[in-house]
Design a protein around this motif. Sequence first.
Motif, PDB file in Angstrom:
ATOM      1  N   GLU A 238       0.803  -1.220   0.000  1.00  0.00           N
ATOM      2  CA  GLU A 238       0.000   0.000   0.000  1.00  0.00           C
ATOM      3  C   GLU A 238       0.839   1.275   0.000  1.00  0.00           C
ATOM      4  O   GLU A 238       0.370   2.325  -0.438  1.00  0.00           O
ATOM      5  N   ARG A 239       2.105   1.210   0.430  1.00  0.00           N
ATOM      6  CA  ARG A 239       2.930   2.423   0.408  1.00  0.00           C
ATOM      7  C   ARG A 239       3.242   2.887  -1.015  1.00  0.00           C
ATOM      8  O   ARG A 239       3.648   4.033  -1.229  1.00  0.00           O
ATOM      9  N   PHE A 240       3.055   1.977  -2.019  1.00  0.00           N
ATOM     10  CA  PHE A 240       3.323   2.333  -3.407  1.00  0.00           C
ATOM     11  C   PHE A 240       2.049   2.648  -4.198  1.00  0.00           C
ATOM     12  O   PHE A 240       2.126   2.904  -5.403  1.00  0.00           O
ATOM     13  N   VAL A 241       0.887   2.616  -3.540  1.00  0.00           N
ATOM     14  CA  VAL A 241      -0.379   2.743  -4.266  1.00  0.00           C
ATOM     15  C   VAL A 241      -0.440   4.017  -5.093  1.00  0.00           C
ATOM     16  O   VAL A 241      -0.882   4.018  -6.251  1.00  0.00           O
ATOM     17  N   ARG A 242      -0.003   5.144  -4.543  1.00  0.00           N
ATOM     18  CA  ARG A 242      -0.119   6.414  -5.266  1.00  0.00           C
ATOM     19  C   ARG A 242       0.879   6.527  -6.424  1.00  0.00           C
ATOM     20  O   ARG A 242       0.758   7.405  -7.278  1.00  0.00           O
ATOM     21  N   ASP A 243       1.908   5.654  -6.456  1.00  0.00           N
ATOM     22  CA  ASP A 243       2.916   5.716  -7.519  1.00  0.00           C
ATOM     23  C   ASP A 243       2.540   4.923  -8.756  1.00  0.00           C
ATOM     24  O   ASP A 243       3.204   5.046  -9.791  1.00  0.00           O
ATOM     25  N   VAL A 244       1.496   4.096  -8.665  1.00  0.00           N
ATOM     26  CA  VAL A 244       1.155   3.195  -9.775  1.00  0.00           C
ATOM     27  C   VAL A 244      -0.181   3.593 -10.379  1.00  0.00           C
ATOM     28  O   VAL A 244      -1.164   3.776  -9.667  1.00  0.00           O
ATOM     29  N   GLU A 245      -0.198   3.733 -11.709  1.00  0.00           N
ATOM     30  CA  GLU A 245      -1.406   4.151 -12.418  1.00  0.00           C
ATOM     31  C   GLU A 245      -1.649   3.252 -13.627  1.00  0.00           C
ATOM     32  O   GLU A 245      -0.744   2.567 -14.113  1.00  0.00           O
ATOM     33  N   ILE A 246      -2.886   3.283 -14.124  1.00  0.00           N
ATOM     34  CA  ILE A 246      -3.227   2.555 -15.351  1.00  0.00           C
ATOM     35  C   ILE A 246      -2.373   3.083 -16.499  1.00  0.00           C
ATOM     36  O   ILE A 246      -2.171   4.282 -16.645  1.00  0.00           O
ATOM     37  N   GLY A 247      -1.857   2.169 -17.307  1.00  0.00           N
ATOM     38  CA  GLY A 247      -1.059   2.570 -18.459  1.00  0.00           C
ATOM     39  C   GLY A 247       0.440   2.525 -18.246  1.00  0.00           C
ATOM     40  O   GLY A 247       1.210   2.640 -19.217  1.00  0.00           O
ATOM     41  N   GLN A 248       0.886   2.368 -16.999  1.00  0.00           N
ATOM     42  CA  GLN A 248       2.319   2.310 -16.754  1.00  0.00           C
ATOM     43  C   GLN A 248       2.926   1.015 -17.279  1.00  0.00           C
ATOM     44  O   GLN A 248       2.256  -0.011 -17.368  1.00  0.00           O
ATOM     45  N   THR A 249       4.213   1.099 -17.626  1.00  0.00           N
ATOM     46  CA  THR A 249       4.930  -0.049 -18.187  1.00  0.00           C
ATOM     47  C   THR A 249       5.519  -0.915 -17.076  1.00  0.00           C
ATOM     48  O   THR A 249       6.021  -0.409 -16.072  1.00  0.00           O
ATOM     49  N   VAL A 250       5.442  -2.229 -17.298  1.00  0.00           N
ATOM     50  CA  VAL A 250       6.015  -3.204 -16.368  1.00  0.00           C
ATOM     51  C   VAL A 250       6.975  -4.098 -17.152  1.00  0.00           C
ATOM     52  O   VAL A 250       6.638  -4.583 -18.236  1.00  0.00           O
TER      53      VAL A 250
ATOM     54  N   LEU B 120       7.768   0.743 -13.964  1.00  0.00           N
ATOM     55  CA  LEU B 120       8.381   2.038 -14.259  1.00  0.00           C
ATOM     56  C   LEU B 120       7.488   3.153 -13.723  1.00  0.00           C
ATOM     57  O   LEU B 120       6.351   3.310 -14.166  1.00  0.00           O
ATOM     58  N   VAL B 121       7.996   3.935 -12.765  1.00  0.00           N
ATOM     59  CA  VAL B 121       7.181   4.993 -12.156  1.00  0.00           C
ATOM     60  C   VAL B 121       7.646   6.401 -12.528  1.00  0.00           C
ATOM     61  O   VAL B 121       6.846   7.342 -12.547  1.00  0.00           O
ATOM     62  N   ARG B 122       8.940   6.579 -12.812  1.00  0.00           N
ATOM     63  CA  ARG B 122       9.452   7.899 -13.216  1.00  0.00           C
ATOM     64  C   ARG B 122      10.618   7.708 -14.172  1.00  0.00           C
ATOM     65  O   ARG B 122      11.355   6.740 -14.080  1.00  0.00           O
ATOM     66  N   GLU B 123      10.780   8.668 -15.069  1.00  0.00           N
ATOM     67  CA  GLU B 123      11.938   8.644 -15.956  1.00  0.00           C
ATOM     68  C   GLU B 123      12.256  10.048 -16.433  1.00  0.00           C
ATOM     69  O   GLU B 123      11.380  10.917 -16.479  1.00  0.00           O
ATOM     70  N   SER B 124      13.524  10.248 -16.758  1.00  0.00           N
ATOM     71  CA  SER B 124      13.981  11.533 -17.281  1.00  0.00           C
ATOM     72  C   SER B 124      15.025  11.263 -18.346  1.00  0.00           C
ATOM     73  O   SER B 124      15.919  10.443 -18.149  1.00  0.00           O
ATOM     74  N   SER B 125      14.903  11.944 -19.475  1.00  0.00           N
ATOM     75  CA  SER B 125      15.858  11.729 -20.566  1.00  0.00           C
ATOM     76  C   SER B 125      17.140  12.521 -20.359  1.00  0.00           C
ATOM     77  O   SER B 125      18.186  12.178 -20.902  1.00  0.00           O
TER      78      SER B 125
END
Length: 303
Positions: free
Chosen positions: A156-168, A222-227
């Motif tokens: 549950e500590r990661f619930v806010r970091d995961v959304e529909i459409g994210q890559t696994v 994958l929750v965050r990325e920067s080029s």
Amino acid sequence: MNQKRSFFFQIFVVMSTILLMAGLLSGCFSRGKKAREEEAITVLIQKAKVQSFQQFIDLNGQIAGRNEVKVYADVSGKIAQILVKEGSYVSKGSVIAYIDRAQVGADYALAPVKAPISGYVTSVSVVLGQMISPGTVPVASIGSLTEMDVIISLPERFVRDVEIGQTVYLKVAAYPDERFTATIYRKDLAVDPTSRTLTVRAQIQDPRGKLLSGMFADVSILVRESSKSIVIPSSALVELENGKQAVYVNQDNVAKIRPVSVAFGYKDKVAIQQGLNPGEEVIIYGKEFLKDGTPIYPVEEEN
């Protein structure tokens, strides 16, 4: 003649005194320089570079056929017939097994166990002659073999970091050199009160028939990325008295403290949002011996 000799003697004394003083001054300077060099702290540095950076949540998951269901018997009895095997296709309503409900002094017709959906039989969980009761042991599991999901129990500590459409990204023991990709398409709306986890499902892209229902998988969401981020080892970070973070940078072989703002981190690295410029030399090891202004002897590590 005596006067001339006296004059040359005086010049000799003056020159000897000058040379002696120069030697003493040179020795003092050398000793001072050597002392300063001996005082310098040897540190490991790394040049700050701009690069792409990603943050993941690393968890475990289980492979399952899309819409896979377990089929249970409606009555108690003994398994009399099994009409399917793993991998066979069944239509909704077709009979997959029969149960013998016969008891002493009474005869019953064999009771059918029917498929609730159309799909492939991913597993058969019973054998002939086995006694079963409703809702206990499943007779079989039915699902899709071409559309596979990975089911993830998300703390549950990661619930806010995961959304529909994210890559696994996932790996399985059967194919250790391959990485499969999935996309999150479903996220439960309630946390399990016992495990304190939220069930998340991701559809695997093109499993190519290699992945089987029930396989265990290592998953990375994958929750965050920067080029373009300045990325440094997290070992370089120093916590200030005000709770903020900083790093030591090398300025002409002197350690200088520099407050920084961290965007995000993953494993042993962090992306710096503010406070560093590309090419600056950051002290990554040895910082525990430093304070602002400490002389250093930098040794560079390639990144």
